[in-house]
Design an enzyme around this catalytic site. Structure first.
Site, PDB file in Angstrom:
ATOM      1  N   GLY A 137       9.639 110.282 119.636  1.00 25.63           N
ATOM      2  CA  GLY A 137       9.494 110.005 118.210  1.00 25.63           C
ATOM      3  C   GLY A 137       8.062 109.660 117.875  1.00 25.63           C
ATOM      4  O   GLY A 137       7.184 109.615 118.753  1.00 25.63           O
ATOM      5  N   PRO A 138       7.772 109.397 116.617  1.00 24.21           N
ATOM      6  CA  PRO A 138       6.399 109.083 116.196  1.00 24.21           C
ATOM      7  C   PRO A 138       5.900 107.804 116.853  1.00 24.21           C
ATOM      8  O   PRO A 138       6.690 106.954 117.281  1.00 24.21           O
ATOM      9  CB  PRO A 138       6.527 108.910 114.668  1.00 24.21           C
ATOM     10  N   GLY A 142       8.771 101.863 118.364  1.00 22.77           N
ATOM     11  CA  GLY A 142       9.496 100.930 119.227  1.00 22.77           C
ATOM     12  C   GLY A 142      10.062 101.510 120.500  1.00 22.77           C
ATOM     13  O   GLY A 142      11.016 100.945 121.045  1.00 22.77           O
ATOM     14  N   LYS A 143       9.504 102.601 121.024  1.00 21.46           N
ATOM     15  CA  LYS A 143      10.039 103.185 122.250  1.00 21.46           C
ATOM     16  C   LYS A 143       9.831 102.257 123.449  1.00 21.46           C
ATOM     17  O   LYS A 143      10.746 102.056 124.254  1.00 21.46           O
ATOM     18  CB  LYS A 143       9.369 104.544 122.498  1.00 21.46           C
ATOM     19  N   THR A 144       8.648 101.684 123.576  1.00 18.01           N
ATOM     20  CA  THR A 144       8.386 100.766 124.684  1.00 18.01           C
ATOM     21  C   THR A 144       9.230  99.508 124.552  1.00 18.01           C
ATOM     22  O   THR A 144       9.756  98.994 125.551  1.00 18.01           O
ATOM     23  CB  THR A 144       6.895 100.397 124.717  1.00 18.01           C
ATOM     24  N   HIS A 357      -6.113 106.690  84.158  1.00 17.80           N
ATOM     25  CA  HIS A 357      -5.636 107.544  85.251  1.00 17.80           C
ATOM     26  C   HIS A 357      -4.356 106.977  85.864  1.00 17.80           C
ATOM     27  O   HIS A 357      -3.347 107.691  86.004  1.00 17.80           O
ATOM     28  CB  HIS A 357      -6.735 107.670  86.311  1.00 17.80           C
ATOM     29  N   GLU A 358      -4.376 105.704  86.238  1.00 18.94           N
ATOM     30  CA  GLU A 358      -3.200 105.101  86.869  1.00 18.94           C
ATOM     31  C   GLU A 358      -2.055 104.969  85.877  1.00 18.94           C
ATOM     32  O   GLU A 358      -0.878 105.068  86.259  1.00 18.94           O
ATOM     33  CB  GLU A 358      -3.564 103.735  87.446  1.00 18.94           C
ATOM     34  N   ASP A 433      -5.141 113.238  94.458  1.00 24.96           N
ATOM     35  CA  ASP A 433      -3.951 113.764  93.793  1.00 24.96           C
ATOM     36  C   ASP A 433      -3.880 115.283  93.910  1.00 24.96           C
ATOM     37  O   ASP A 433      -2.814 115.850  94.189  1.00 24.96           O
ATOM     38  CB  ASP A 433      -3.953 113.365  92.318  1.00 24.96           C
TER      39      ASP A 433
END
Length: 579
Positions: A137-138, A142-144, A357-358, A433
């Site tokens: 997985g990415p 939490g693999k370890t 803009h926002e 954007d």
């Protein structure tokens, strides 16, 4: 008498005596001892410049050299090889209760925990322990932690080694290290061996390079060790990788890595669990709404969520606060998602442009069905957005319709549309954007065939290369983006009062929450417009958005947020009348 007096005889006698004296000198016990010491010193330094200068050999190098010679190895160029990998077993204290947001993976590993805790129950019915489990997985998910928690739950020895430490320049050394690791694990069985970054030694081999590299020897030895696991060895191999597509097929066959568990980014509920898990260890104000924070951090992994809580604690300590307040948490979210904010003074004209803009983005998220505004909107610039846009999507969804994707395009271009509507020209603030909008439109054309170009679907085009004039798919992408911008301008023009109110308030306060945005909008107009001749969005048979005056035949096909008629597009773009 004449013979004894000849010069030749004298010369012969002197030569014999000289050779004898030289032999006695060279074979003296003290000189032989000194010569041996110099040779040992030179060998210990491996022929390096420090060895030639007379520096004593490192004591740590002697065991490594003896181990390598015992294995029959020989270093090229007189360089002493590196010793074996340290394989000390650890007894983990991490438990499954220390993890959050990994419910599916924990369920898959629960059976292994029960086997290692009570193997007799499984052996009685002929069940065998899986030889290997692949966690993929990415990064940061939490693999370890899962491997450590499994070892902590079962209480068995835990051997954690990075797969990259097995790859060395000297042929045979990596294979010897693999043998050593599994020999130690068998002695301590039942035990768990964890190989992090498995693709470092398990990468797929090709026909051009296989068989002649140290990498292949190490991989072959790992395959042999996995085949050598009997049903009662009690050794479980757990591998972790971010790139499962690179793993060699020989490793992935049944009998080696029998089980594959995907460890993905957490969903909204999982993110809230992770945030609360890390917040329980810190003094957090009861005013912090972790559910709202989880809703605003879509796509973040567990490590990034833990960093949010830690950043919030650092901000509270910097401001001499005893509790982590909500403003600390939201500032931490902005730091993790988009980097640190710029503290330079903003001119009044630039402040108004940023606010407009926002405000264009934010207002469109309130008006378009299925879009959700972020928890906080700010005009403070942040460097490095890490390829994330707060306006791209609001929910953890993998399946989206064309209407929903077009709504995302309209929102992404809402800031640029607001600038054009208010000031008559765009600015450079829309750079990110446009990048995200063009990438989304390109996927719609090339991957999902949403404009009818089926011949482009499934292709391996270079997503980083720009379109050339006349290239396949270029005109469709341009039509989607330009049409979405025109739609955004139409919607904002029909809600100009709300746009100006939000922009003015945002320029004054610099940031607004989602509830404050909704309240400002409700104080203005809540519809897309009113009156005869209202511009309405439509989609023709080619999938192109165009604007045309509304007619009486469009009744019932409108798009509204408050019950009044609004934008419509019969034929495929906005099929939902509640859009």
């Amino acid at each position: 008498m004449h013979i004894w007096s000849s010069p030749e005889l004298y010369a012969s006698v002197v030569a014999v005596i000289g050779v004898a004296v030289l032999a006695i000198y060279l074979t003296a016990p003290g000189r032989l001892k000194a010569k041996e010491q110099k040779r040992q010193q030179r060998d210990g330094d491996g022929g390096s410049p420090s060895g030639r200068s007379g520096r004593a050999a490192s004591p740590a190098a002697q065991p490594a050299r003896e181990t390598f010679r015992a294995q029959g190895g020989q270093a090229a160029g007189g360089v002493a090889p590196i010793g074996p990998v340290p394989v000390a077993a650890a007894h983990e204290t991490t438990r499954f209760t220390d993890l959050a947001g990994l419910d599916e993976a924990i369920t898959e590993l629960s059976e292994v925990r029960e086997y290692l805790s009570d193997p007799a129950r499984f052996e009685a019915v002929g069940a065998q322990l899986p030889r290997g489990i692949l966690l993929y997985g990415p990064p940061g998910c939490g693999k370890t932690l899962l491997a450590r928690a499994l070892a902590g739950e079962t209480g068995v020895p835990f051997y954690s080694v990075s797969a990259a430490s097995f790859v060395e320049q000297m042929v045979g050394l990596g294979a010897a290290r693999v043998r050593q690791l599994f020999d130690e694990a068998r002695k301590a069985a039942p035990s768990i061996v964890f190989l992090d970054e498995l693709d470092a030694i398990g990468r797929s081999r090709d026909n051009n390079n296989s068989g002649g590299r140290e990498f292949d020897h190490t991989l072959n030895q790992l395959l042999v060790e996995l085949d050598g696991f009997g049903g009662t060895t009690g050794v479980l191999l757990i591998g972790a990788t971010n790139r499962p597509e690179l793993i060699d097929s020989a490793l992935l066959r049944p009998g080696r890595f029998d089980r594959r568990i995907s460890v993905e980014r957490p969903d909204r509920h999982g993110r809230e669990q992770i945030l609360r898990l890390h917040a329980d260890r810190r003094p957090v104000s009861p005013m912090v709404n972790w559910a709202e924070v989880a809703a605003d951090t879509s796509g973040l992994n567990g490590a990034e969520l833990a960093n949010i809580v830690n950043e919030g604690a650092l901000l509270a300590a910097r401001r001499h606060q005893e509790w982590i307040e909500p403003e600390n948490v939201w500032e931490a979210v902005a730091r993790v998602v988009a980097g640190t904010g710029s503290e330079r003074l903003i001119r009044d004209d630039e402040r108004h442009l940023r606010a407009t803009h926002e405000a264009g983005h934010a207002l469109l998220t309130l008006l378009l069905r299925g879009m959700r505004p972020p928890s906080r909107v700010s005009i403070v610039s942040r460097k490095g957005a890490f390829d994330r846009s707060p306006w791209s999507t609001a929910e953890d969804r993998e399946t989206l319709t064309k209407r929903e994707l077009m709504a995302q395009l309209i929102v992404l271009l809402g800031g640029r549309a607001a600038e054009i509507h208010t000031f008559g020209e765009p600015s450079t603030r829309a750079e990110d954007d446009l990048q995200h909008a063009a990438a989304l439109a390109r996927r719609m054309v090339e991957k999902w065939a949403m404009t009818g170009r089926f011949e482009l679907a499934g292709g391996e085009s270079d997503k980083k290369m720009p379109y050339l004039e006349g290239s396949a798919g270029g005109s469709e992408v341009r039509t989607l983006v330009s049409g979405a911008e025109q739609a955004a301008r139409t919607i904002l023009a029909d809600n100009e009062r709300s746009l100006r109110l939000i922009a003015t308030t945002l320029a004054d306060r610099e940031s607004l929450t989602a509830s404050e945005l909704a309240e400002l909008h409700m104080n203005g107009t809540t519809s897309f417009g009113s009156g005869s001749g209202l511009s309405r969005l439509r989609l023709n048979r080619s999938g192109i958005i165009d604007l045309r005056p509304a007619t009486s035949s469009d009744a019932g096909e409108g798009i509204s947020t408050s019950g009044s008629s609004g934008l419509s597009a019969p034929g495929g773009l906005f099929d939902d009348p509640d859009f």
